[in-house]
Every structure is written in structure tokens, then in C-alpha cells.
Design an enzyme around this catalytic site. Structure first.
Site, PDB file in Angstrom:
ATOM      1  N   GLU A  55     -55.225 -53.468  38.120  1.00 56.01           N
ATOM      2  CA  GLU A  55     -54.053 -52.631  38.381  1.00 56.01           C
ATOM      3  C   GLU A  55     -54.477 -51.170  38.526  1.00 56.01           C
ATOM      4  O   GLU A  55     -55.120 -50.608  37.653  1.00 56.01           O
ATOM      5  CB  GLU A  55     -53.049 -52.753  37.224  1.00 56.01           C
ATOM      6  N   ASP A  93     -45.074 -52.097  33.247  1.00 58.18           N
ATOM      7  CA  ASP A  93     -45.490 -52.331  34.629  1.00 58.18           C
ATOM      8  C   ASP A  93     -46.612 -53.356  34.702  1.00 58.18           C
ATOM      9  O   ASP A  93     -46.629 -54.208  35.586  1.00 58.18           O
ATOM     10  CB  ASP A  93     -45.971 -51.019  35.264  1.00 58.18           C
ATOM     11  N   ASP A 107     -52.475 -53.148  32.956  1.00 57.07           N
ATOM     12  CA  ASP A 107     -52.246 -52.267  31.813  1.00 57.07           C
ATOM     13  C   ASP A 107     -51.389 -52.941  30.748  1.00 57.07           C
ATOM     14  O   ASP A 107     -50.611 -53.850  31.036  1.00 57.07           O
ATOM     15  CB  ASP A 107     -51.516 -50.992  32.271  1.00 57.07           C
ATOM     16  N   ASP A 158     -48.689 -52.321  29.398  1.00 51.19           N
ATOM     17  CA  ASP A 158     -47.344 -51.738  29.350  1.00 51.19           C
ATOM     18  C   ASP A 158     -46.394 -52.562  30.222  1.00 51.19           C
ATOM     19  O   ASP A 158     -46.770 -53.614  30.745  1.00 51.19           O
ATOM     20  CB  ASP A 158     -47.361 -50.267  29.790  1.00 51.19           C
TER      21      ASP A 158
END
Ligand code: 1YM
Length: 652
Positions: free
Chosen positions: A434, A511, A507, A509
Site C-alpha cells: 500500500e 484504509d 497499513d 489502519d
């Protein structure tokens, strides 16, 4: 309507009963439990034919304690007058002569099964006894047939109590009770559920018909009656899904002695569910009536879209399939001289059915959508079809792309992929990373002999309306398809796989979790064997770095962090929390996440992918509340545990 009064001379007589006894399978398919139920369907079908043709309104089916079953209707009653040539009463002919019946000379009943109703006589031939009570012309009649042993040989369907008047009545109708012969049927137990299912289906198919089932063995009973007919049927089938509008669209009509009724609904699913029937007989192989319906639906919806300016220049042109994404439809037609074709003789062959169904559906659907109050329904369906067309076009583009020779090397997309130099798929890995900056670190930190890197820009996947078509519209995903080299969908070939491990690195998180879910869903839908074969992995970057003067420690979970900080105790340390992969330099990324000797990978299972699909659906669906609920419940997005993965430790 065929109002011709029945007379026994109309009967067409063909064959005797011993033929049935010799080869029961030829008449009822099997002598298993299914075949025994077939006997009951024969009798029930006669009642349904009678009621469906406008005579009477009520049918009662009873399962008795002794293993017999009975059926009654309040129709006209089977004819009891004398057949002039055969010198037999009508009811006797019906129950002792194969293929006997006004129905088979086709001028009495307007619509009849054709294959079913081959004979009440078959039921008689395969029963220990069969009794008929007829109420007609103010009188009540009774006749009994039995199978008897004569000189060691079983002769079935013999009249043991000739037709006689047993009273007077002001009602009309037929009552038939029979006991399937246990010498033919080894498993001779009527199943309540099987019978109930069949009767319910028939009640749906014959709007307003009242059918009751009574089980005297258990005292269970049920009534089936649907004023909405197949519209209720469709509503029932879609009950557990999300319909896009209510109630279902319902249309009916009659042309050239063919009755057509169609009910349809759309849900937020993608499959096409069409159930068709001819004279109440299911036609799972489809046939001309289904073709007529589909042609009409495509035509009417195309016209509707044009007329209302719902298609723009840039939109993909519709094909018929697009209008059937997420559809649930029931098509029921009734006609004469039915011809069945196909592998299992469950496909309608009559060419005339096609145009009749098409005509009725075109005019019925056009009227429906032209009505101001239904306009919004047309718009909903066109929106759905647009989505389907887009996905189809995107899928085709992706397929074409992978089909193209020199798929990836020759393409201009190759720039995004930092390929490895090894050509050995067994050791090769590809990291889908990503973000460009993490991608940069990964490219520098990797072992370029066997590790390939494909950076993904986070944003394109994260745009507003996210569906799989946008996944396919994404350049990197198309590059990925090219790089993996297996093709997608029907063209998938595991043998062409270029990387043994496909590792998703995103990541910790929201997203990141989102991108992971999109990728998993993509693999699940288009390259599922990669998941079942265990080629898909999730990389686990650390969440924290604890640094003392002497050493750096990487922690992958909050628990690990607690452990480490208590270990280093009162020594001074600094704590770094990694928010994204991009915060790691190439060495760190290699050490913590990419080096097979140290990294942890999570192998993805089908369950994970299904879960991912649900997550996507929740996130991308229009149901804002469930989206919010989901995000609140799973706020900790650094947890791959959302996918219940199996963690595997590699290295020595
Ligand atoms: C419990 C089973 O068989 N009902 C029934 C059957 C017939 C009629 C009415 C009937 C049909 C016709 C004229 C016609 C049948 N008749 C024949 C045959 N219930 C049940 N109810 N009058 C009455 O077809 O024109 C076969 S079935 F052959 F006699 F016409």
C-alpha cells in the site's frame, strides 16, 4: 372456456394395467420413495386440473395412519355414466385403462400437464386398494379396486366393489383413497414435508386455490392459499434478502389459449434466479417460455431507459444479462399440447410459447413501467443494470488484458511492477504494498532475486462508490492480474502462476484494512483457487519499535509491547509507533516484514475471504447504519484478526 359436457364415450382407451405392474419404473420413474410420492401427485394433479379449470375451489390431502393417502376436491366429480363401447362406467375406465381420459383427447381440459396425469390407472395398478367416492347429480357413488392373488399371481386394479349409489347429496366432487402396494414400494412412508412443499408450490401457482394437508399420523395440518399467487411466491423467495422495491412486479395475460403469469423482484444480490413452470410442472431446464420472457424484459427495459434519458453517451451499452442481475422471477404458463425436451425432459420445447409469452410480457411490462407511480421502479432497475454492465465491461477488459500475448512485459503498465529476476515460481513472491512510499522502501529493501514489489496507490480503491468493477478499473490491479499470470474467472489456470506467495502488505489502519478487504474479495471472486491453494498471505508489519541503547525491539501486537516494556524495565527506552509502512526505512521493512527468517505471515483461508466480502458489502453497501455499526465494532484496524487468519512462522 371448454364447457363441453363430458360423456364416457369421449374416453380414448389405450392399454391395460399389467404393463404398469411389470415395469413400474417406466410409468413413475422409480419404485423408491420418490416414485411412491409420484402416485400421490397423480391424484392431486387431477384435482388441481379440475379446480384450475374453474370447477370447485378446495382440495384436501390426508395422510392416514395405515399408510394410505386420500385426496378430495369439490369439482364436478369423475364421470360415472356408462361408456357405450367398453360397457364400463367412466370412473372404471379412468382407473383401469392406461391413458384413458377426456384430457388425452384434449378437448375437455383447456390446460393440462401432459406428462403428469398419465394416469390415475397407474396409481390403481400400484396400490393394494383404491377407493373412489364421487358426488354428482345429487347422488353419491362408490367403487373399490384391489389387487388380488389369483393362482399365485398378483392381479392388480380389479373391481372388488362395483360402482353403486350409496346416498344422496347436494354437493359435487371426487374423493380418492389409496394404499401404495408395499410389494412394489419398499420404503412406503409418505413424508409430510415433501407433500407440504409440493402442495405449497401448487398453491402459489394457482392463485386463490385452497389446499389443505392433514396428517392423521401426527395430527399436523396446514392450509395453503395465496391470493397473490406467484407474486407471493417471489416475495417468499426473496424474504431473506434485501428487495429493491416492494411488492414484486406482477403481470398476467392470455393469448391463443395460453395463460401467462410472471412475477419479478430485484434484490441487492447479483445472481439470476428464474423459476419457470408449464401447467404447474417445474421446467428447471428452461425453454421457449423463459426465452420469451427474457427477450421481453430486455426490450422493455432498454426502451424505458431510452425514453427516460437514463443512458448517457459514456455508459456501457446494455446486454440482456445486465437486466437480470439480482432478479428473482417466477414464470408460470398454462397451455395445451405441451412438448418437453432436454436432458431430463424438463425444458419446454413448444416454439409458439416463445412469442406468446414475449407478447404478453412486452405489453404487461410496458404498461407497468409507463405508469407514473411505477417509474421509480424502472429507474432502480436501470441503475442496477448499469452497475452490472460496468462490471461486465471491466471484467472483459481485464480478461482481454490477461489474454493478450506478452501480457505484462509488453504492456505499458509494467513500470509499476518491480519484478524479481528469478523465473522460478516455486520460490518467487510478490508483495502488494500500500502506498508509493512504502513501495519505494520495499523495492530497496527486498531480495530482488525472488521478491517482486507492486505498489498500490491507496486512493483509487478508496473512491466513493466502490465495487469490484472499480477494482478492475485500477491500473495496479490490472498489472497484478498480468503479473500473477493465471488469468481470472473461467480462464483461470493455476499452472501459470508466477509467484508461489502473494503477500498483501497494507497499513495498520482503516484504509489499510479496507484495501486488504478489497484485494481479498478480488482474489475470492476472480482467482479463488489461489486462496484454496494457499497462495495468498497477509504480511504483518510491526506496530511499535522499542529502542534501548543496546537494542531495538519490534512489537506486532499490544500484548507484545507490554511484554517488552516490562522486560526492559527501568532502562531508558524510546517508543516509536508505526502508523504506516511508509514510516519504515528499507532496512527496517526488510527486517521486520519481508525477511522470511524473521517475518510473520498470515495465510488467508476461504473463510477470511468470505468475511472480507461481507466487510466490503457492509462498507460499500448503501446501508449507512450497518457500516457505522461495523466500523464502531471493529475500530482496531491493525488487527488482521478480523479475518481469523492462521498465522505461520517461517524461517528455520
Ligand atoms: C381426487 C381426485 O380426479 N377429480 C376430477 C377428475 C376428473 C373430473 C373431475 C372430470 C373431468 C372431465 C369431466 C373432463 C376426471 N375426469 C376424467 C375423465 N380428483 C379428481 N374431477 N368431468 C369430470 O376431463 O372433461 C379424468 S380425470 F377421463 F373421465 F374425463
Amino acid at each position: 372456456m371448454a364447457n363441453s359436457s363430458y360423456d364416457s364415450k369421449d374416453l380414448v382407451v389405450l392399454e391395460g394395467l399389467d404393463a404398469v405392474r411389470m415395469r413400474p419404473g417406466m410409468y413413475i420413474g422409480t419404485t423408491g420413495n420418490k416414485g411412491m410420492h409420484h402416485l400421490l401427485w397423480e391424484i392431486v394433479d387431477n384435482s388441481i386440473d379440475e379446480v384450475a379449470n374453474g370447477h370447485g375451489n378446495k382440495i384436501v390431502v390426508t395422510l392416514h395412519k395405515d399408510g394410505s393417502a386420500s385426496v378430495s376436491d369439490n369439482g364436478r366429480g369423475v364421470p360415472v355414466s356408462m361408456h357405450p363401447k367398453l360397457k364400463k362406467t367412466g370412473v372404471e375406465v379412468v382407473y383401469t385403462q392406461l391413458h384413458a381420459g377426456g384430457k388425452f383427447s384434449d378437448h375437455n381440459y383447456k390446460y393440462s400437464g401432459g406428462l403428469h396425469g398419465v394416469g390415475a390407472s397407474v396409481v390403481n395398478a400400484l396400490s393394494r386398494y383404491l377407493e373412489v367416492t364421487v358426488c354428482k347429480d345429487g347422488k353419491k357413488y362408490f367403487i373399490k379396486f384391489e389387487s388380488v392373488e389369483k393362482k399365485g399371481k398378483i392381479v392388480s386394479g380389479i373391481v372388488t366393489e362395483p360402482l353403486k349409489e350409496i346416498g344422496t347429496t347436494n354437493q359435487t366432487g371426487t374423493y380418492v383413497k389409496f394404499l401404495p402396494d408395499d410389494r412394489v414400494f419398499k420404503d412406503n412412508h409418505f413424508s409430510y414435508d415433501t407433500v407440504a412443499e409440493r402442495l405449497r408450490e401448487n398453491a402459489y401457482l394457482n392463485k386463490g386455490m385452497n389446499i389443505e394437508l392433514i396428517d392423521e399420523r401426527t395430527n399436523k395440518r396446514q392450509q395453503f392459499c395465496y391470493e397473490g399467487g406467484i407474486a407471493d411466491f417471489v416475495a417468499n423467495i426473496t424474504a431473506d434478502k434485501k428487495p429493491l422495491f416492494v411488492p414484486p412486479v406482477y403481470i398476467e395475460g392470455e393469448v391463443d389459449e395460453t395463460l401467462v403469469s410472471v412475477a419479478l423482484q430485484y434484490t441487492d444480490t447479483y445472481a439470476e434466479n428464474i423459476f419457470s413452470y408449464v401447467n404447474n410442472i417445474p421446467t428447471p431446464e428452461g425453454g421457449t417460455h423463459e426465452v420469451g420472457f427474457k427477450t421481453a424484459l430486455t426490450k422493455v427495459l432498454n426502451d424505458f431507459a431510452k425514453k427516460n434519458n437514463l443512458v448517457k453517451e459514456k455508459d456501457v451499452a446494455f446486454i440482456g444479462d445486465d437486466f437480470r442481475e439480482g432478479i428473482t422471477a417466477v414464470i408460470s404458463i398454462k397451455m395445451k399440447n405441451v412438448q418437453f425436451e432436454g436432458q431430463t425432459k424438463t425444458k419446454l420445447g413448444n416454439p409458439e410459447a416463445r412469442s406468446r409469452v414475449e407478447n404478453i410480457c412486452v405489453s404487461g411490462l410496458t404498461d407497468f413501467f409507463n405508469s407514473k407511480k411505477n417509474e421509480y421502479i424502472g429507474q432502480i432497475i436501470i441503475e442496477k443494470a448499469k452497475g452490472a454492465a460496468k462490471v461486465r465491461a471491466a471484467a472483459k477488459r481485464a480478461k482481454d488484458l490477461t489474454r493478450a500475448k506478452n501480457s505484462i512485459e509488453g504492456s505499458m503498465l509494467v513500470g509499476k511492477l518491480a519484478n524479481c529476476s528469478s523465473r522460478n515460481p516455486d520460490i518467487n513472491e510478490i508483495f502488494i504494498v500500500e502506498g508509493d512510499s512504502a513501495g519505494g522502501s520495499a523495492k530497496q529493501g527486498r531480495d530482488r532475486y525472488y521478491q517482486a514489489i507492486l505498489p498500490l496507490k491507496g486512493k483509487p480503491l478508496n473512491s466513493e462508490k466502490k465495487r469490484i468493477d472499480q477494482v478492475l478499473a485500477n491500473d495496479e490491479i490490472r498489472t497484478l492480474i498480468g503479473a500473477i499470470n493465471t488469468g481470472i474467472g473461467e480462464d483461470f489456470k493455476l499452472d501459470n502462476l508466477k509467484y508461489n506467495k502473494i503477500i498483501i502488505l497494507s497499513d495498520a489502519d482503516q484504509d489499510g484494512a479496507h484495501i486488504r478487504a478489497i484485494l481479498l474479495t478480488f482474489f475470492f471472486r476472480y482467482m479463488r483457487p489461489l486462496i484454496t491453494n494457499g497462495n495468498i498471505y497477509i504480511g504483518m508489519p510491526p506496530l511499535y519499535k522499542v529502542s534501548t541503547k543496546a537494542e531495538d525491539y519490534y512489537c506486532y501486537t499490544d500484548e507484545e509491547l507490554q511484554e517488552i516494556t516490562s522486560q526492559v524495565g527501568n532502562k531508558a527506552y524510546t517508543l516509536q509507533r508505526y502508523k504506516g509502512l511508509g514510516e519504515m526505512n528499507p532496512e527496517q521493512l526488510w527486517e521486520t516484514t519481508m525477511d522470511p527468517a524473521k517475518r510473520s505471515l498470515v495465510r488467508v483461508t476461504v473463510d477470511d475471504a468470505v468475511r472480507a466480502d461481507q466487510i466490503i458489502t457492509t462498507w460499500m453497501g448503501d446501508d449507512a447504519k450497518s457500516r457505522k455499526d461495523y466500523i464502531t465494532a471493529n475500530a482496531n484496524f491493525n488487527k488482521v484478526d478480523n479475518f481469523k487468519p492462521i498465522k505461520i512462522k517461517e524461517g528455520n
